[in-house]
Scaffold this active site. Structure first.
Site, short mmCIF file in Angstrom:
data_model
loop_
_atom_site.label_atom_id
_atom_site.label_comp_id
_atom_site.label_asym_id
_atom_site.label_seq_id
_atom_site.Cartn_x
_atom_site.Cartn_y
_atom_site.Cartn_z
N ASP A 174 43.32 20.45 27.12
CA ASP A 174 42.06 20.47 26.48
C ASP A 174 42.20 21.55 25.56
OD1 ASP A 174 41.84 18.22 28.24
OD2 ASP A 174 39.63 18.41 27.86
N LYS A 237 38.46 14.80 21.22
CA LYS A 237 37.42 15.01 22.17
C LYS A 237 36.11 15.57 21.55
CE LYS A 237 36.44 17.88 26.26
NZ LYS A 237 37.00 18.80 27.27
N LYS A 273 37.57 11.07 24.03
CA LYS A 273 36.51 11.57 24.98
C LYS A 273 35.53 12.37 24.74
CE LYS A 273 37.26 15.18 28.72
NZ LYS A 273 38.15 16.28 29.53
#
Length: 337
Positions: A174, A237, A273
């Site tokens: 991430d 995300k 996400k």
């Protein structure tokens, strides 16, 4: 999915004497149409289409959606006091997100329900990999990187952080973008940085955190989403969870529509996400509904949808406990939550 496709969950076969008899069992009952079945107006074994049957069907649907949410969670531990023992506990919970007796009561104990991944700092990746291996499960370890959460470290350092995490066994990374590049309109610079992050990840999946609460406008959110996808992100995300404003529905709509536009233009499917501030079961269901309405059923699976959360699982397990037992759990009933 249309009503005819859903009907078999409640009625094995429409038509014939069984269906006719059921539909006519009560003079005031509605016609037994596939739509009525799908809405829960008829349940096998019920002759009156009573309100309690509709409530039972809704409760079962609620529980099923909650279990779907569990399978999409990136169970997260990103605190300064994380230790190997904390990570071991996190990994155990990822493998056993819902108490087995509760799953057994719903006939879901043999479905292999786990969280989608565990997400930790790079320094804790090796601990997580070791714990999951000892538990005998294949849940991937995700690691934040690139100067999380602010991304205010030199590019060389951020790239090395990715490589270290991958070497230690992280299968998902991430990364977080440098918001300065967005706020100053340096879109080519942003693209180049993310492209280098993609190369450093190698075979690991890359989720790109935009830090939407610090991007200034929804226009910037859309542009940053498109740049991230063009540079090779597997997921986009919303947030790190450390900003003042994290995952919100307006931002979510902009990002999922960017995902849809990118798919229409390129044929490439990119995941989404939301993360930060998602704490309740209702929050999780809201995001699942958004995905279903905007992108369809394919984006309701862990391959294309994740929920970043550290405390969400506790409330979902509490709601499942209530669904099974009819009462809410005391603190000692769910000690791992």
């Amino acid at each position: 999915m249309n009503s005819l496709a859903r009907a078999p969950r409640f009625l094995p076969a429409l038509g014939g004497e069984e269906a006719k008899g059921s539909a006519g069992a009560h003079p005031g009952s509605p016609a037994l149409t596939p739509a009525a079945v799908a809405r829960g107006q008829w349940v096998p074994g019920c002759c009156c289409c009573c309100g309690s049957c509709r409530l039972e069907t809704r409760a079962q649907s609620w529980a099923a959606w909650l279990l779907r949410a569990v399978t999409c969670i990136d169970l997260t531990a990103l605190s300064g006091d994380d230790t190997p023992s904390n990570i071991h506990r996190l990994c155990y919970k990822a493998k056993h997100p819902i108490r087995e007796d509760l799953l057994r009561a719903m006939s879901m104990h043999d479905k292999g329900i786990t969280t989608a991944a565990v997400c930790v700092y790079p320094a804790r990746v090796a601990d997580a990999v070791k714990a999951l291996k000892a538990a005998g499960c294949n849940i991937p370890v995700a690691s934040v990187a690139t100067g999380f959460p602010a991304a205010q470290t030199p590019l060389k350092t951020r790239l090395e952080e990715i490589r270290i995490a991958v070497e230690d066994g992280a299968r998902e990374i991430d990364i977080v973008i440098n918001r300065t590049l967005v706020l100053t309109g340096q879109w080519e610079g942003l693209y180049e940085e993310i492209r280098q992050f993609r190369q450093a990840c190698g075979d690991a999946h890359m989720k790109t955190i935009l830090g939407t609460g610090e991007l200034g406008s929804l226009t910037n959110v859309y542009k940053a989403s498109m740049v991230a996808m063009m540079a090779g992100s597997d997921f986009i995300k919303t947030s790190t969870g450390k900003e003042a404003v994290n995952a919100t529905l307006p931002v979510g709509i902009v990002m999922v529509r960017a995902v849809r536009d990118f798919y229409w233009k390129t044929g490439n499917k990119v995941g989404f996400k939301p993360a930060g501030g998602i704490r309740s079961a209702k929050d999780a269901l809201t995001w699942l509904v958004l995905m279903k309405e905007e992108l369809g059923d394919e984006w309701l699976k862990p391959d294309l949808f994740r929920l970043g959360a550290s405390t969400l699982l506790s409330d979902i397990e509490r709601q499942i406990y209530h669904h099974v037992t009819g009462r809410y759990a005391a603190y000692h009933d769910l000690p791992m939550a």
